[in-house]
Design a protein around this motif. Structure first.
Motif, PDB file in Angstrom:
ATOM      1  N   VAL A  84      40.715  14.374  -7.484  1.00 21.68           N
ATOM      2  CA  VAL A  84      41.613  13.229  -7.297  1.00 21.68           C
ATOM      3  C   VAL A  84      41.077  12.264  -6.253  1.00 21.68           C
ATOM      4  O   VAL A  84      41.732  11.262  -5.933  1.00 21.68           O
ATOM      5  CB  VAL A  84      43.018  13.728  -6.886  1.00 21.68           C
ATOM      6  CG1 VAL A  84      43.679  14.468  -8.037  1.00 21.68           C
ATOM      7  CG2 VAL A  84      42.937  14.621  -5.647  1.00 21.68           C
ATOM      8  N   GLY A  85      39.918  12.538  -5.710  1.00 20.97           N
ATOM      9  CA  GLY A  85      39.345  11.637  -4.722  1.00 20.97           C
ATOM     10  C   GLY A  85      39.766  11.995  -3.311  1.00 20.97           C
ATOM     11  O   GLY A  85      40.618  12.864  -3.081  1.00 20.97           O
ATOM     12  N   ALA A  86      39.175  11.290  -2.362  1.00 20.65           N
ATOM     13  CA  ALA A  86      39.451  11.559  -0.952  1.00 20.65           C
ATOM     14  C   ALA A  86      40.859  11.138  -0.578  1.00 20.65           C
ATOM     15  O   ALA A  86      41.431  10.198  -1.133  1.00 20.65           O
ATOM     16  CB  ALA A  86      38.439  10.817  -0.069  1.00 20.65           C
ATOM     17  N   ASN A  87      41.425  11.883   0.392  1.00 14.31           N
ATOM     18  CA  ASN A  87      42.727  11.549   0.969  1.00 14.31           C
ATOM     19  C   ASN A  87      43.850  11.499  -0.057  1.00 14.31           C
ATOM     20  O   ASN A  87      44.777  10.709   0.039  1.00 14.31           O
ATOM     21  CB  ASN A  87      42.650  10.213   1.727  1.00 14.31           C
ATOM     22  CG  ASN A  87      41.587  10.213   2.795  1.00 14.31           C
ATOM     23  OD1 ASN A  87      41.503  11.133   3.603  1.00 14.31           O
ATOM     24  ND2 ASN A  87      40.730   9.188   2.782  1.00 14.31           N
ATOM     25  N   ALA A  88      43.743  12.337  -1.059  1.00 16.36           N
ATOM     26  CA  ALA A  88      44.789  12.393  -2.093  1.00 16.36           C
ATOM     27  C   ALA A  88      45.144  13.846  -2.347  1.00 16.36           C
ATOM     28  O   ALA A  88      44.302  14.740  -2.231  1.00 16.36           O
ATOM     29  CB  ALA A  88      44.323  11.734  -3.378  1.00 16.36           C
ATOM     30  N   GLU A  89      46.404  14.096  -2.642  1.00 14.67           N
ATOM     31  CA  GLU A  89      46.856  15.456  -2.911  1.00 14.67           C
ATOM     32  C   GLU A  89      46.477  15.867  -4.331  1.00 14.67           C
ATOM     33  O   GLU A  89      46.414  15.038  -5.243  1.00 14.67           O
ATOM     34  CB  GLU A  89      48.372  15.555  -2.741  1.00 14.67           C
ATOM     35  CG  GLU A  89      48.835  15.407  -1.299  1.00 14.67           C
ATOM     36  CD  GLU A  89      50.335  15.627  -1.177  1.00 14.67           C
ATOM     37  OE1 GLU A  89      51.005  15.648  -2.234  1.00 14.67           O
ATOM     38  OE2 GLU A  89      50.827  15.790  -0.055  1.00 14.67           O
ATOM     39  N   ALA A 128      51.233  17.743 -19.002  1.00 18.45           N
ATOM     40  CA  ALA A 128      51.113  16.537 -18.173  1.00 18.45           C
ATOM     41  C   ALA A 128      51.092  16.940 -16.707  1.00 18.45           C
ATOM     42  O   ALA A 128      51.646  17.976 -16.313  1.00 18.45           O
ATOM     43  CB  ALA A 128      52.284  15.598 -18.435  1.00 18.45           C
ATOM     44  N   PHE A 129      50.432  16.104 -15.915  1.00 22.18           N
ATOM     45  CA  PHE A 129      50.421  16.330 -14.478  1.00 22.18           C
ATOM     46  C   PHE A 129      51.728  15.852 -13.870  1.00 22.18           C
ATOM     47  O   PHE A 129      52.541  15.176 -14.513  1.00 22.18           O
ATOM     48  CB  PHE A 129      49.232  15.603 -13.840  1.00 22.18           C
ATOM     49  CG  PHE A 129      47.902  16.119 -14.318  1.00 22.18           C
ATOM     50  CD1 PHE A 129      47.465  17.376 -13.943  1.00 22.18           C
ATOM     51  CD2 PHE A 129      47.092  15.356 -15.142  1.00 22.18           C
ATOM     52  CE1 PHE A 129      46.230  17.862 -14.371  1.00 22.18           C
ATOM     53  CE2 PHE A 129      45.865  15.819 -15.577  1.00 22.18           C
ATOM     54  CZ  PHE A 129      45.436  17.083 -15.198  1.00 22.18           C
ATOM     55  N   GLU A 158      42.921  11.176 -19.646  1.00 16.75           N
ATOM     56  CA  GLU A 158      41.851  11.093 -18.658  1.00 16.75           C
ATOM     57  C   GLU A 158      40.525  11.415 -19.328  1.00 16.75           C
ATOM     58  O   GLU A 158      40.441  12.298 -20.190  1.00 16.75           O
ATOM     59  CB  GLU A 158      42.118  12.090 -17.522  1.00 16.75           C
ATOM     60  CG  GLU A 158      43.472  11.923 -16.849  1.00 16.75           C
ATOM     61  CD  GLU A 158      43.564  10.665 -16.021  1.00 16.75           C
ATOM     62  OE1 GLU A 158      42.497  10.101 -15.680  1.00 16.75           O
ATOM     63  OE2 GLU A 158      44.690  10.231 -15.724  1.00 16.75           O
ATOM     64  N   GLU A 159      39.466  10.708 -18.927  1.00 17.86           N
ATOM     65  CA  GLU A 159      38.165  10.966 -19.532  1.00 17.86           C
ATOM     66  C   GLU A 159      37.644  12.344 -19.136  1.00 17.86           C
ATOM     67  O   GLU A 159      37.172  13.116 -19.966  1.00 17.86           O
ATOM     68  CB  GLU A 159      37.169   9.894 -19.124  1.00 17.86           C
ATOM     69  CG  GLU A 159      37.449   8.538 -19.752  1.00 17.86           C
ATOM     70  CD  GLU A 159      36.352   7.544 -19.446  1.00 17.86           C
ATOM     71  OE1 GLU A 159      35.390   7.930 -18.750  1.00 17.86           O
ATOM     72  OE2 GLU A 159      36.451   6.403 -19.909  1.00 17.86           O
TER      73      GLU A 159
END
Length: 914
Positions: free
Chosen positions: A555-560, A594-595, A604-605
């Motif tokens: 989910v990338g940096a600084n993300a839950e 689903a999330f 999502e790819e």
């Protein structure tokens, strides 16, 4: 009609009536009966809705009406057989109490009359066992006198005009006078004809005073009573076995009384059941004492009164029963269901105890019954629910066996599943034969060892998007290598199967199913397992302590992390459990989940997921056993294999293969669509194929009807055509590859064959099939370059030991690796849609060895021959008939030896001349 005819019709008013009246067994109710001083003087009588009781009383007053209750087969007023009118008469000491019922009682029922409140008090008199055996078929007012009766029924004729001096009508059966029995009635005479000795299938004529006739057809009820052989050997059982009979008849739906009699012909028990036409009905009398043996069972069909008896049943005293454990130590993990197998000998009952108050502060006890008679009962102890006082969920037995009188106790009492659970450790178990709960001297003792739970591993498998993981007809282990492939890289829309190896799960799932909260393993797992999107340090939402979290981690940096929200993904999860091996397959359809943020995997790819399963180590603790699996999902794609010119090339022939690779799960069904771009040769072909375990696929199509030089497009689709996931590629039809082959009949030692010649346009191989073109491939040549080849020797995979037909078949090298890979690749050369072949007969044998010759015996050197000997030898060499015969018949004689002999003779002659 004359008065005589009217009278005769009246005589047939009840013209097929099985009628009998039996004295009842009289019971009194203590002092109340003495106060009333009333008894049944004679038989209670039932006839056409009226019941009469002849009573005797010393009260000197009229017979009181009292309160009347009617019971049919022990049931009070069944079918509204209520009393409609009551009448009483009295002659000072004796009276008659008569009353009518609202409807007629069906034949052969057990009628009981209970009269209370006699003499104005609460006295009670009961008339029991009033057998209702009357069946009336009225012929009055009708010319139809055809009557059907079962053999054994009694035909009754009621002369309602009879008086005290009337001896009844004159009745004949088929012209033969018969003696009629008469039964007591107040104002009539009833005459009966027993049909037991009449023949079934025959018609009989009954005449009354030689004036009126009735035709009776006798049928066979085929009432049979056979001893049930399911326990013992039928006629011989012991007192721990069940005494039972099977009853059959050709007319079902009617009740029958089955009565068990002992050796003194005393009635032991009676069972009433409805019979079933042409099928057995079991009358089970349970265990019987050997003291009153032998027994027999008499069954009476209630409608007809026809009876049949069983053979004698001998009951013996059983040996002392024994109970034991199949294994002295049973092991399982805390939270699972332990299987404890009890073995029984000479008994079908035993009492089992798990735990003890003294040592474990907990125990549970149950009464076992070996209902299926196989000598053992498997007891299932659910360590997850132990201590909840919900006995049915703690102890259970599968199959046909039985468990009763379960009692759970001890100072350990959980209250409910959220409280402190049973501890891991060793618990005593014991078992005792019989039904007594007193197990101070058990037959056998053992140990139940409950180990700590654990999570050993979690790994992922890929399955096709349409896979039915919980198909009962297919074992999930049989899917491995077919449509279940271990993988950590899946295509979106496919099914990811999480294989969880863990203990301590079974008890919670079984509880959910037994409690009715779940109908199968999937519902039980979802109910018992916390799958909410809460993350680290969250409180469990279930009592079991089970958790399954699947979070997206890229989910990338600084993300839950984004968890999958199973609560909003109905139908996305399927569970197949294998508790015996502590294995649980949790399948998640990636197209349906689903999330937490609402995004789907399909949208999502690429995604990276972390699936974590954990089990709480103990009650009321945050310590957990867990394991994780990381896997990715990617957009579905496929890549077609192209030739050096960048197109898909096929020949104008049958059996053309178009190949490719894909990331969708092995076992998935695909379509390869090939559409012509030529108006002169239009076509659309969509051959289906399955994805192989290595992710490749091969679609086979027939291009023999289309011209070389035709261009077309190629694309890979899902089998239902719902989506395409490969780039569209160009294709071209070229001239068909050609080949010829020739093989001749030959002799061989079985290890090889020789092909005379072959012409291969594109190179390849020659395969040898045994028997015919569809037979097994028994050998193949090395790679052959394009062109002509002669005298091709092919070594067989295994030597043949008998004659066979060799079919030579040229094959292409479709994958260009110069290795024979058929059937995965390297299909045969074809002509007119069929494989190119030639066949020959191969005679298998070994070369003939020359006939063995007699080797000359070595001798010592002889001295020079004398003149006499020389002359003898010369004489033998002169060609006499005797010499020729001896030479021709000598053992091991050959032309070579003959030549040597001639040379030797010549040398001797030369020597002599010199």
């Amino acid at each position: 009609m004359t008065d005589t005819s009217e009278k005769i019709r009246s005589l047939f008013l009840t013209a097929l009536m099985v009628f009998s009246v039996f004295a009842g067994t009289i019971a009194f109710s203590g002092g109340a009966a003495a106060a009333a001083n009333v008894s049944v003087e004679q038989a209670a009588e039932y006839d056409s809705g009226t019941v009469e009781l002849a009573l005797n009383g010393s009260t000197g007053s009229a017979v009181p009406r009292g309160n009347i209750d009617v019971y049919i087969d022990g049931n009070e007023n069944p079918g509204n057989y209520n009393v409609s009118s009551v009448d009483g008469t009295d002659d000072g000491t004796t009276g008659r109490l008569a009353f009518s019922l609202a409807q007629d009682v069906q034949p052969n029922r057990n009628l009981t009359v209970k009269v209370t409140g006699l003499s104005g008090g609460d006295g009670t008199v009961v008339a029991q066992d009033i057998d209702v055996t009357s069946e009336t078929i009225s012929t009055s007012g009708s010319n139809d006198t055809d009557i059907n009766a079962f053999r054994g029924e009694v035909i009754a004729i009621n002369d309602s005009d009879a008086d005290a001096t009337n001896n009844g009508p004159s009745i004949e059966v088929d012209g033969d006078s018969v003696v009629l029995s008469d039964s007591y009635t107040d104002n009539s005479e009833v005459y009966t004809v027993d049909t037991s000795d009449l023949d079934t299938g025959e018609d009989y004529t009954i005449s009354v005073d030689n004036t009126e006739e009735a035709v009776v057809t006798i049928s066979d009820l085929s009432l049979e009573v056979n001893i049930d052989d399911d326990v013992g050997d039928g006629a011989n059982i012991d007192d721990t076995d069940t005494l039972a009979v099977n009853v059959s008849t050709n007319r079902g739906g009617e009740p029958a009384n089955a009565t068990l009699f002992n050796e003194d012909d005393d009635k032991v028990d009676t069972i009433v059941k409805n019979l079933q036409g042409n099928s057995n009905v079991v009358f089970d009398f349970g265990n019987q004492s050997a003291d009153d043996s032998p027994y027999y069972v008499e069954v009476t069909d209630n409608q007809t009164g026809v009876s049949a008896e069983s053979d004698q049943i001998n009951v013996s005293e059983s040996d002392d029963g024994e109970a034991s454990f199949e294994t002295g130590t049973v092991q399982d993990e805390l939270g699972d269901v332990a299987n404890i197998t009890v073995q029984m000998s000479n008994t079908e009952d035993a009492v089992i105890n798990v735990g003890s108050q003294e040592d474990d502060n907990y125990y549970i006890q149950g009464q076992l019954t070996d209902e299926d008679g196989d000598g053992e009962v498997t007891v299932q102890f659910n360590s997850y629910t132990a201590g909840t006082n919900n006995n049915n969920t703690v102890l259970s037995v599968p199959g046909d066996d039985d468990l009763d009188d379960v009692e759970e106790g001890g100072s350990f009492n959980r209250g409910d599943l959220s409280d402190d659970a049973l501890e891991a450790g060793s618990y005593s178990i014991n078992v005792t034969a019989g039904t007594s709960p007193d197990v101070t001297s058990p037959d056998a003792v053992g140990t139940l060892r409950l180990n700590e739970n654990s999570v050993e591993s979690i790994k992922t498998w890929a399955a096709p998007s349409d896979a039915e993981i919980d198909d009962d007809d297919v074992d999930i282990y049989d899917r491995i290598g077919v449509n279940l492939t271990e993988s950590d890289d899946l295509a979106a829309e496919d099914v990811v199967v999480h294989e969880i190896q863990a203990s301590g799960i079974e008890g919670a799932l079984e509880y959910e199913e037994e409690d009715g909260s779940a109908s199968d393993a999937t519902e039980a797992f979802i109910t018992a397992t916390d799958t909410t999107p809460d993350r680290i340090n969250s409180s469990d939402t279930t009592d079991s302590g089970l958790r399954l979290y699947v979070n997206r981690t890229d989910v990338g940096a600084n993300a839950e992390e984004q968890p999958i929200d199973f609560s909003n993904s109905s139908g996305a999860v399927t569970v197949v459990d294998d508790p015996d091996n502590n294995t649980y397959f949790v399948a998640v359809d990636t197209s349906d989940v689903a999330f937490e943020n609402g995004n789907t995997i399909v949208s999502e790819e690429d995604t990276r997921l972390n699936a974590t399963f954990s089990v709480r180590e103990g009650p009321l603790t945050d310590d957990r056993n867990s394991d994780s699996a990381i896997y990715t999902t990617s957009e579905r794609d496929a890549t077609l294999n192209l030739d050096d010119s960048g197109v898909v090339t096929v020949s104008a022939a049958a059996g053309q293969e178009v190949t490719g690779t894909t990331n969708v799960a092995p076992g998935s069904e695909l379509e390869v669509e090939m559409e012509s771009e030529s108006e002169a040769n239009p076509f659309v072909l969509r051959p289906e194929t399955d994805v192989a375990p290595d992710g490749t696929y091969t679609a086979t199509a027939d291009f023999s009807e289309y011209s070389a030089g035709t261009n077309f497009t190629v694309q890979t689709l899902d089998v239902d055509g719902s989506s395409d996931f490969s780039d569209e590629e160009d294709g071209r039809i070229v001239e068909a590859d050609t080949a010829t082959v020739s093989i001749s009949d030959q002799e061989s030692d079985g290890s090889e064959v020789v092909v005379d010649s072959a012409q291969l346009s594109e190179g390849g191989f020659i395969a040898i099939h045994a028997g015919n073109a569809s037979g097994d491939v028994v050998g193949n040549s090395e790679y052959l370059e394009a062109g002509s080849h002669e005298d091709i020797t092919i070594t067989l995979d295994e030597p043949m030991d008998e004659d066979f037909t060799a079919v030579a078949m040229p094959h292409l090298d479709t994958n260009g690796n110069e290795a024979y890979d058929f059937p995965g690749a390297d299909g045969p050369y074809t002509a007119n849609g069929s494989a190119v072949t030639d066949s020959a007969n191969v005679t298998v044998g070994t070369e003939e060895e020359p006939t063995a010759t007699e080797e000359p015996t070595e001798t010592e050197t002889e001295p020079p021959a004398t003149e006499e000997q020389t002359e003898e030898a010369t004489t033998m060499d002169s060609g006499t008939e005797e010499a020729e015969t001896t030479a021709a018949e000598g053992p091991g004689f050959t032309a070579a030896i003959a030549l040597i002999a001639l040379v030797a003779a010549a040398l001797l002659a030369v020597r002599r001349d010199n």
